[in-house]
Scaffold this motif. Structure first.
Motif, PDB file in Angstrom:
ATOM      1  N   ASP A  31      76.964 -92.206  74.450  1.00  0.00           N
ATOM      2  CA  ASP A  31      78.047 -93.087  75.522  1.00  0.00           C
ATOM      3  C   ASP A  31      77.854 -92.296  76.908  1.00  0.00           C
ATOM      4  N   LEU A  32      78.014 -93.330  77.623  1.00  0.00           N
ATOM      5  CA  LEU A  32      78.092 -92.615  79.606  1.00  0.00           C
ATOM      6  C   LEU A  32      79.118 -92.274  79.437  1.00  0.00           C
ATOM      7  N   THR A  33      79.214 -90.440  79.530  1.00  0.00           N
ATOM      8  CA  THR A  33      81.026 -90.018  79.882  1.00  0.00           C
ATOM      9  C   THR A  33      80.690 -88.884  81.331  1.00  0.00           C
ATOM     10  N   LYS A  34      82.207 -89.141  82.089  1.00  0.00           N
ATOM     11  CA  LYS A  34      82.184 -88.050  83.598  1.00  0.00           C
ATOM     12  C   LYS A  34      80.976 -87.012  83.244  1.00  0.00           C
ATOM     13  N   ALA A  35      82.001 -86.262  81.690  1.00  0.00           N
ATOM     14  CA  ALA A  35      81.174 -85.327  81.020  1.00  0.00           C
ATOM     15  C   ALA A  35      79.479 -84.994  81.277  1.00  0.00           C
ATOM     16  N   ARG A  36      79.713 -85.358  80.757  1.00  0.00           N
ATOM     17  CA  ARG A  36      78.256 -86.077  79.916  1.00  0.00           C
ATOM     18  C   ARG A  36      77.423 -85.640  81.214  1.00  0.00           C
ATOM     19  N   LEU A  37      77.709 -86.593  82.536  1.00  0.00           N
ATOM     20  CA  LEU A  37      76.628 -86.654  83.641  1.00  0.00           C
ATOM     21  C   LEU A  37      77.089 -85.892  84.428  1.00  0.00           C
ATOM     22  N   SER A  38      77.931 -84.966  84.794  1.00  0.00           N
ATOM     23  CA  SER A  38      78.570 -83.879  85.188  1.00  0.00           C
ATOM     24  C   SER A  38      77.121 -82.651  85.005  1.00  0.00           C
ATOM     25  N   PHE A  39      77.491 -82.095  83.613  1.00  0.00           N
ATOM     26  CA  PHE A  39      76.244 -81.938  83.208  1.00  0.00           C
ATOM     27  C   PHE A  39      74.577 -82.433  83.355  1.00  0.00           C
ATOM     28  N   VAL A  40      74.574 -82.925  82.941  1.00  0.00           N
ATOM     29  CA  VAL A  40      72.886 -83.255  84.000  1.00  0.00           C
ATOM     30  C   VAL A  40      72.986 -83.068  85.057  1.00  0.00           C
ATOM     31  N   ALA A  41      73.631 -83.557  85.918  1.00  0.00           N
ATOM     32  CA  ALA A  41      73.872 -83.714  87.694  1.00  0.00           C
ATOM     33  C   ALA A  41      72.825 -81.635  87.250  1.00  0.00           C
ATOM     34  N   LYS A  42      74.472 -80.969  86.454  1.00  0.00           N
ATOM     35  CA  LYS A  42      74.106 -79.517  87.282  1.00  0.00           C
ATOM     36  C   LYS A  42      73.038 -79.206  86.657  1.00  0.00           C
ATOM     37  N   SER A  43      72.900 -79.459  85.591  1.00  0.00           N
ATOM     38  CA  SER A  43      71.655 -78.546  84.817  1.00  0.00           C
ATOM     39  C   SER A  43      69.847 -78.617  85.636  1.00  0.00           C
ATOM     40  N   SER A  44      69.684 -80.220  85.990  1.00  0.00           N
ATOM     41  CA  SER A  44      68.868 -80.897  86.677  1.00  0.00           C
ATOM     42  C   SER A  44      68.678 -80.091  87.450  1.00  0.00           C
TER      43      SER A  44
END
Length: 465
Positions: A187-200
Motif C-alpha cells: 500500500d502507498l502510505t505517507k510514511a513510505r513516500l516520505s522515506f522514499v523522498a528522503k532516501s532518494s
C-alpha cells in the motif's frame, strides 16, 4: 563538462571506496588484470542497463540485485580470498556501470552520431572522472595497507565499508519501496513516500559523504601512522635504519598529500556544481516603467536598437510585476520585437542573452532571434498591439494586462484604502476589489462593502482629493 564529472563521481566514488578495501584481499595485485576487469565490468554494467526495458518490474529487479550484491560483498569481505577478490572487482564495477547508466544525460555520449566539441568535452570529463575514481581506490588501498602493516587503525576498513554500504543501500531501499508501491504490491502510505523522498535525496550528497570519509581516514592516518613514523625517525640514530624509517615517513607523507588532493578535487567539483554550474542564469535588472496619462508606456528606440536584450517591468495596481523585453532582431536594419519575458511552456523564468544568443532560462533552448515576436514553442509570448513611431516604442496598458497571467511575482507596495485613507501593504491586506481595471485594497470588510456598493463615489474622491 562539470556535470559529467560530478554525476559520475556520485555514481562510482562509493564503489571506488569499496574497491580500495577489496584490494586488501589480493596477495599480489596484478594491475593489468584489475584494469581489464574494471573496464569490462563498467562496460557490461552501462550497456546492459541501457539495453534493458524500462518497465517497473525490470527496475525493481535491478534495484534488488544491487542491494543483494552490496550486502553479499559486505559479508564476504571478511574472508580474504585473492580469487574471490577478482570476482568482487568485476561485480562492483558492473554495479558502478549500472548506477552511472541511470543518469538520463548519459545519452549525450552514448547516442551521439556527431563528434563535435561538446561530445569531446563530455567524453574528456568522463575519462577524467574514471581515472580519478581508479586512483582514489588505489590511494585508499595504499593508506589501508600501511595501517594494516603497522597494525594500527585496524577498525578503519570495517568503519568505511559499513558506512558506505549503508549509504548505498538506503536509496536503493527507497527505490524498491517505490517500485512495490507502483506495482501495487504494498500500500502507498505517507510514511513510505516520505522515506522514499528522503532516501532518494541522499544521492545528491554522495560526494560530500565520501569526502567526509576521506577526511576521517586522513585524520586517523595522520594521528596513528604519520605521527608515529615521525616519532620513530626521531628516536632512531643508526644511519641505515634511520634511512629506512625516513623512507617509510616519506611514504606516509605522500599518502597524506595525495589524499588531500583527492579530497580537494571531489569537494571542488561538487561545490562548483552546487554553487555555480547548476544555478540558472541570472536575469539582468529590469528597468521599471510607468504609464502616462493616456495609459501608455513610451520607450525611446535609441535605447533598444543595439541588438541587446532590454528588460523592463511594469507594476500593476495589485503589485503584480509584468516583465517584458525589447530587442532588435536584425544587425543591419531596425526590426524591433516587444515580448513578455515568459513563454507558454516554461512560465516566467525568463530569458537571458549569452553572447549574441537569447536563451530560455527554463529549458536552455537557444532562440532564433529573427523569430522572436512570433508565437509558438519556447519563443517569448508576443505583446499584442504595440506600436512603433519614428522615436518611440509605445505599449498600452491593455496590452500589458494581457500578460498578467504569465507572471507570479508580487512587489510589495504601499496602498491606501480609498474609503478611509488607511495606509496598507498590498501583500498583507486581506480585502481587495477590482474595479475599472484597477485593484483597490481595504482595511476591513465594512470599507470593502461600502466601496463595492458605490465605487464611483470613492474613485472620484481618490482622483480629486
Amino acid at each position: 563538462m562539470n556535470y559529467y564529472i560530478v554525476f559520475l563521481l556520485q555514481a562510482i566514488l562509493p564503489i571506488s571506496l569499496l574497491l580500495g578495501i577489496n584490494w586488501l584481499s589480493y596477495q599480489n595485485i596484478k594491475l593489468k588484470s584489475i584494469i581489464g576487469l574494471s573496464l569490462l565490468g563498467l562496460i557490461c554494467g552501462v550497456m546492459g542497463y541501457l539495453q534493458l526495458p524500462t518497465n517497473q518490474q525490470i527496475k525493481l529487479g535491478l534495484n534488488l540485485f544491487l542491494m543483494i550484491l552490496f550486502v553479499l560483498f559486505y559479508l564476504v569481505h571478511f574472508f580474504h580470498s585473492s580469487k574471490f577478490a577478482y570476482f568482487c572487482q568485476f561485480m562492483l564495477c558492473l554495479a558502478a556501470g549500472m548506477l552511472w547508466a541511470r543518469d538520463p544525460n548519459i545519452s549525450a555520449i552514448t547516442n551521439t552520431d556527431v563528434i563535435n566539441t561538446d561530445f569531446i568535452l563530455h567524453l574528456s570529463a568522463v575519462i577524467f572522472a574514471l581515472i580519478f575514481c581508479f586512483l582514489f581506490a588505489f590511494w585508499l588501498y595504499l593508506l589501508l595497507k600501511q595501517t594494516k602493516t603497522a597494525k594500527k587503525c585496524t577498525a578503519l576498513p570495517f568503519l568505511l565499508i559499513s558506512l558506505t554500504t549503508l549509504f548505498l543501500l538506503l536509496p536503493l531501499t527507497g527505490e524498491v519501496l517505490l517500485g512495490l508501491m507502483k506495482l501495487q504490491v504494498i500500500d502507498l502510505t505517507k510514511a513510505r513516500l516520505s522515506f522514499v523522498a528522503k532516501s532518494s535525496n541522499l544521492i545528491s550528497y554522495t560526494n560530500y559523504f565520501i569526502a567526509v570519509l576521506t577526511a576521517l581516514s586522513l585524520i586517523f592516518f595522520t594521528i596513528k601512522i604519520h605521527f608515529a613514523n615521525k616519532a620513530v625517525v626521531k628516536q632512531t640514530h643508526q644511519p641505515i635504519e634511520k634511512r629506512k624509517k625516513l623512507a617509510i615517513l616519506q611514504t606516509s607523507q605522500r599518502t597524506l598529500l595525495w589524499g588531500g588532493i583527492a579530497l580537494c578535487t571531489m569537494l571542488s567539483a561538487q561545490l562548483y556544481w552546487d554553487q555555480i554550474a547548476s544555478r540558472p542564469p541570472q536575469l539582468s535588472e529590469a528597468k521599471v516603467v510607468t504609464l502616462d496619462k493616456q495609459n501608455r508606456i513610451h520607450i525611446p528606440i535609441e535605447q533598444v536598437k543595439d541588438g541587446k536584450l532590454h528588460r523592463f517591468v511594469w507594476i500593476a495596481s495589485d503589485g503584480k510585476a509584468v516583465r517584458f523585453f525589447i530587442i532588435n532582431r536584425s544587425t543591419k536594419t531596425l526590426s524591433l520585437a516587444a515580448v513578455f519575458d515568459a513563454c507558454i511552456l516554461c512560465g516566467d523564468q525568463g530569458y537571458v542573452m549569452e553572447g549574441d544568443q537569447v536563451v530560455c532560462v527554463g529549458c536552455g533552448v537557444r532562440m532564433f532571434i529573427p523569430s522572436i515576436g512570433k508565437p509558438g514553442g519556447c519563443n517569448p509570448v508576443p505583446i499584442e498591439d504595440w506600436q512603433q513611431t519614428d522615436t518611440d516604442v509605445i505599449i498600452s496598458k491593455k496590452s500589458l494586462e494581457d500578460g498578467l497571467n504569465y507572471f507570479s511575482t508580487i512587489v510589495e507596495l504601499d496602498v491606501k484604502d480609498p474609503v478611509d485613507g488607511t495606509t496598507l501593504k498590498n501583500t498583507t491586506a486581506e480585502h481587495k476589489y477590482n474595479y475599472a481595471g484597477k485593484t483597490y485594497f481595504f482595511a476591513n470588510e465594512q470599507n470593502l462593502n461600502a466601496f463595492r456598493d458605490h465605487p464611483e463615489n470613492y474613485v472620484a474622491k481618490e482622483e480629486n482629493p
